[in-house]
Design a protein around this motif. Sequence first.
Motif, PDB file in Angstrom:
ATOM      1  N   ALA A 109       0.851  -1.206   0.000  1.00  0.00           N
ATOM      2  CA  ALA A 109       0.000   0.000   0.000  1.00  0.00           C
ATOM      3  C   ALA A 109       0.883   1.252   0.000  1.00  0.00           C
ATOM      4  O   ALA A 109       0.595   2.240  -0.694  1.00  0.00           O
ATOM      5  CB  ALA A 109      -0.922  -0.005   1.209  1.00  0.00           C
ATOM      6  N   PHE A 110       1.969   1.187   0.771  1.00  0.00           N
ATOM      7  CA  PHE A 110       2.923   2.307   0.773  1.00  0.00           C
ATOM      8  C   PHE A 110       3.509   2.492  -0.630  1.00  0.00           C
ATOM      9  O   PHE A 110       3.613   3.607  -1.142  1.00  0.00           O
ATOM     10  CB  PHE A 110       4.040   2.039   1.797  1.00  0.00           C
ATOM     11  CG  PHE A 110       5.195   2.997   1.700  1.00  0.00           C
ATOM     12  CD1 PHE A 110       5.170   4.217   2.365  1.00  0.00           C
ATOM     13  CD2 PHE A 110       6.312   2.690   0.929  1.00  0.00           C
ATOM     14  CE1 PHE A 110       6.232   5.115   2.259  1.00  0.00           C
ATOM     15  CE2 PHE A 110       7.376   3.575   0.812  1.00  0.00           C
ATOM     16  CZ  PHE A 110       7.334   4.789   1.483  1.00  0.00           C
ATOM     17  N   ALA A 111       3.884   1.359  -1.264  1.00  0.00           N
ATOM     18  CA  ALA A 111       4.472   1.413  -2.611  1.00  0.00           C
ATOM     19  C   ALA A 111       3.485   2.053  -3.590  1.00  0.00           C
ATOM     20  O   ALA A 111       3.862   2.897  -4.418  1.00  0.00           O
ATOM     21  CB  ALA A 111       4.859   0.009  -3.068  1.00  0.00           C
ATOM     22  N   ALA A 112       2.207   1.674  -3.479  1.00  0.00           N
ATOM     23  CA  ALA A 112       1.192   2.226  -4.383  1.00  0.00           C
ATOM     24  C   ALA A 112       1.045   3.732  -4.159  1.00  0.00           C
ATOM     25  O   ALA A 112       0.914   4.512  -5.125  1.00  0.00           O
ATOM     26  CB  ALA A 112      -0.144   1.508  -4.151  1.00  0.00           C
ATOM     27  N   ALA A 113       1.083   4.160  -2.886  1.00  0.00           N
ATOM     28  CA  ALA A 113       0.965   5.596  -2.578  1.00  0.00           C
ATOM     29  C   ALA A 113       2.165   6.351  -3.147  1.00  0.00           C
ATOM     30  O   ALA A 113       2.015   7.421  -3.757  1.00  0.00           O
ATOM     31  CB  ALA A 113       0.863   5.803  -1.068  1.00  0.00           C
ATOM     32  N   LEU A 114       3.352   5.777  -2.982  1.00  0.00           N
ATOM     33  CA  LEU A 114       4.561   6.433  -3.498  1.00  0.00           C
ATOM     34  C   LEU A 114       4.493   6.540  -5.025  1.00  0.00           C
ATOM     35  O   LEU A 114       4.800   7.591  -5.609  1.00  0.00           O
ATOM     36  CB  LEU A 114       5.808   5.642  -3.061  1.00  0.00           C
ATOM     37  CG  LEU A 114       7.143   6.200  -3.548  1.00  0.00           C
ATOM     38  CD1 LEU A 114       7.387   7.607  -2.996  1.00  0.00           C
ATOM     39  CD2 LEU A 114       8.299   5.273  -3.139  1.00  0.00           C
ATOM     40  N   ASP A 115       4.068   5.464  -5.649  1.00  0.00           N
ATOM     41  CA  ASP A 115       3.937   5.443  -7.116  1.00  0.00           C
ATOM     42  C   ASP A 115       2.987   6.567  -7.566  1.00  0.00           C
ATOM     43  O   ASP A 115       3.293   7.341  -8.485  1.00  0.00           O
ATOM     44  CB  ASP A 115       3.403   4.060  -7.529  1.00  0.00           C
ATOM     45  CG  ASP A 115       3.311   3.906  -9.037  1.00  0.00           C
ATOM     46  OD1 ASP A 115       3.871   4.761  -9.755  1.00  0.00           O
ATOM     47  OD2 ASP A 115       2.681   2.937  -9.495  1.00  0.00           O
ATOM     48  N   ASP A 116       1.864   6.669  -6.882  1.00  0.00           N
ATOM     49  CA  ASP A 116       0.865   7.673  -7.235  1.00  0.00           C
ATOM     50  C   ASP A 116       1.425   9.093  -7.048  1.00  0.00           C
ATOM     51  O   ASP A 116       1.235   9.958  -7.910  1.00  0.00           O
ATOM     52  CB  ASP A 116      -0.378   7.452  -6.355  1.00  0.00           C
ATOM     53  CG  ASP A 116      -1.537   8.304  -6.827  1.00  0.00           C
ATOM     54  OD1 ASP A 116      -1.855   8.231  -8.026  1.00  0.00           O
ATOM     55  OD2 ASP A 116      -2.099   9.058  -6.010  1.00  0.00           O
ATOM     56  N   ILE A 117       2.119   9.302  -5.935  1.00  0.00           N
ATOM     57  CA  ILE A 117       2.676  10.642  -5.667  1.00  0.00           C
ATOM     58  C   ILE A 117       3.709  11.001  -6.737  1.00  0.00           C
ATOM     59  O   ILE A 117       3.715  12.119  -7.266  1.00  0.00           O
ATOM     60  CB  ILE A 117       3.313  10.687  -4.251  1.00  0.00           C
ATOM     61  CG1 ILE A 117       2.226  10.568  -3.174  1.00  0.00           C
ATOM     62  CG2 ILE A 117       4.121  11.965  -4.047  1.00  0.00           C
ATOM     63  CD1 ILE A 117       2.731  10.281  -1.770  1.00  0.00           C
ATOM     64  N   LEU A 118       4.562  10.027  -7.091  1.00  0.00           N
ATOM     65  CA  LEU A 118       5.595  10.308  -8.095  1.00  0.00           C
ATOM     66  C   LEU A 118       4.977  10.513  -9.478  1.00  0.00           C
ATOM     67  O   LEU A 118       5.475  11.313 -10.276  1.00  0.00           O
ATOM     68  CB  LEU A 118       6.631   9.179  -8.132  1.00  0.00           C
ATOM     69  CG  LEU A 118       7.489   9.026  -6.866  1.00  0.00           C
ATOM     70  CD1 LEU A 118       8.492   7.900  -7.036  1.00  0.00           C
ATOM     71  CD2 LEU A 118       8.217  10.321  -6.503  1.00  0.00           C
ATOM     72  N   THR A 119       3.892   9.802  -9.744  1.00  0.00           N
ATOM     73  CA  THR A 119       3.210   9.971 -11.038  1.00  0.00           C
ATOM     74  C   THR A 119       2.657  11.387 -11.146  1.00  0.00           C
ATOM     75  O   THR A 119       2.767  12.038 -12.191  1.00  0.00           O
ATOM     76  CB  THR A 119       2.062   8.935 -11.169  1.00  0.00           C
ATOM     77  OG1 THR A 119       2.628   7.635 -11.026  1.00  0.00           O
ATOM     78  CG2 THR A 119       1.369   9.038 -12.521  1.00  0.00           C
ATOM     79  N   LYS A 120       2.072  11.873 -10.032  1.00  0.00           N
ATOM     80  CA  LYS A 120       1.464  13.221 -10.061  1.00  0.00           C
ATOM     81  C   LYS A 120       2.514  14.325  -9.982  1.00  0.00           C
ATOM     82  O   LYS A 120       2.270  15.443 -10.425  1.00  0.00           O
ATOM     83  CB  LYS A 120       0.475  13.346  -8.907  1.00  0.00           C
ATOM     84  CG  LYS A 120      -0.748  12.488  -9.168  1.00  0.00           C
ATOM     85  CD  LYS A 120      -1.808  12.656  -8.118  1.00  0.00           C
ATOM     86  CE  LYS A 120      -3.039  11.855  -8.534  1.00  0.00           C
ATOM     87  NZ  LYS A 120      -3.679  11.168  -7.435  1.00  0.00           N
ATOM     88  N   ASP A 121       3.688  13.990  -9.394  1.00  0.00           N
ATOM     89  CA  ASP A 121       4.755  14.968  -9.201  1.00  0.00           C
ATOM     90  C   ASP A 121       5.222  15.479 -10.567  1.00  0.00           C
ATOM     91  O   ASP A 121       5.648  14.707 -11.410  1.00  0.00           O
ATOM     92  CB  ASP A 121       5.920  14.277  -8.467  1.00  0.00           C
ATOM     93  CG  ASP A 121       7.134  15.173  -8.307  1.00  0.00           C
ATOM     94  OD1 ASP A 121       6.917  16.373  -8.040  1.00  0.00           O
ATOM     95  OD2 ASP A 121       8.263  14.684  -8.434  1.00  0.00           O
ATOM     96  N   GLY A 122       5.105  16.756 -10.809  1.00  0.00           N
ATOM     97  CA  GLY A 122       5.583  17.351 -12.062  1.00  0.00           C
ATOM     98  C   GLY A 122       4.573  17.288 -13.194  1.00  0.00           C
ATOM     99  O   GLY A 122       4.861  17.691 -14.313  1.00  0.00           O
ATOM    100  N   GLU A 123       3.364  16.749 -12.907  1.00  0.00           N
ATOM    101  CA  GLU A 123       2.351  16.676 -13.974  1.00  0.00           C
ATOM    102  C   GLU A 123       1.845  18.071 -14.340  1.00  0.00           C
ATOM    103  O   GLU A 123       1.773  18.939 -13.471  1.00  0.00           O
ATOM    104  CB  GLU A 123       1.144  15.841 -13.473  1.00  0.00           C
ATOM    105  CG  GLU A 123       1.276  14.398 -13.878  1.00  0.00           C
ATOM    106  CD  GLU A 123       0.078  13.564 -13.407  1.00  0.00           C
ATOM    107  OE1 GLU A 123      -0.842  14.122 -12.776  1.00  0.00           O
ATOM    108  OE2 GLU A 123       0.087  12.365 -13.673  1.00  0.00           O
TER     109      GLU A 123
END
Length: 402
Positions: free
Chosen positions: A388-402
């Motif tokens: 769940a932590f990995a999924a949250a990190l993935d989501d944050i990095l995906t949105k980062d810089g969008e």
Amino acid sequence: MSKKYDALVAREKKVVCQTYGRYPLALSRGAGARLYDVDGKEYVDLLAGIAVVNLGHANAELAGVIAEQAKKLVHVSNLFYQENQIELAEKLVATSACDRVFFCNSGAEANEAAIKLARRYMRTVCYKDAGEIITVMGSFHGRTLGTLTATGQGGRIKEGFDPLPGGFVHVPCGDIEAMRAAITGKTAGVLLEMIQGEGGVLPLDKDYVQAVATMCREANCLFMVDEVQTGMCRTGKFWAHQHYGVEPDIFTCSKALANGLPMGAMLAKEHVAHGFVPGSHATTFGGGALVSAVAARTVDIMRRDDIPGRAARIGKVAMDAFRAIQAKHPGKIVAVRGLGLMIGIELAHNGPAVHAELRERGFICNLAHGEVLRLLPPLIIEQDDLLAFAAALDDILTKDGE
Ligand SMILES: Cc1ncc(COP(=O)(O)O)c(C=O)c1O
């Protein structure tokens, strides 16, 4: 922030020495790998009080030991023999190739004991005037004057505390030739962390560690390992040095030893331990009845429930998930490294913002050096919490810089 939180912060600012840069969070309760703040919000704990609560918060079995022992005997001092302390020493010795234990109250104290024993062993057992301790750059060994000096970091942590004690030498980490040049007839010992924790989760190379151990043996000085953060099953073995195929003459532990109660220990080989005699070292609280009972049960549970195997297994699942995220965001994650459930995810940028966003989403971890997400979860954490932590990190990095 809530009124409750604001009121606590205001009180703290008035009466507590301002030595800590705290996260904006006031915690009041824990259970297993969950923490709850003063307003009742739930968090997944990926820090375990900095590698301390390895068997989880409010562990029922340990709470039972605390309650029972508190009714029997808490402290009598080391003027007396105490069965709990002896039993714990027997259990710790059985986990390693060391033979004797000195008990104290923290990681820094355990390292102080190691440094003192190394020097005294040289003088009184080897009849050699060798007092120098070698450590590597980037290391962290504590905040007492001795261990702070041993710590291979500059900057703020040493600023303003001079004069620092003499007899410490720092060499670049991983450089075999620099270590060879530093070891002389004046060297009492070399002290290494197998994985630099405060340094940002940096595992040492096996070849390097083995070369240093061999050099110490050949030069008749001591090979010492600081297991304060890496010990007690954190890395997938009881002690991290067991991954490296080396046997330290001395090693230290603390953090997870009594699953949250303050305790430290230094373990030494039989011949080295002869450097201490009655009166040469002591501490009032070391190995008290209560902490020893809790630590002894902690060791029992770790062996009974194969906690090292669990840390190795779940750590691999987590590491694979983080490496997949790194592959997806190569420009945003510089490195994923660690061993067992001691994991560092080095971000390329926006460390503080990513860390804060993870907290907002209910995940507690540490941010080292402004860029490394340091994960040291309770070793009883469920795999799904890490995913769940990995999924949250993935989501944050995906949105980062969008
Ligand atoms: C490797 C290592 N050694 C020593 C210490 C010092 O331990 P303590 O804070 O209990 O004095 C720490 C604390 O983070 C540590 O990580």
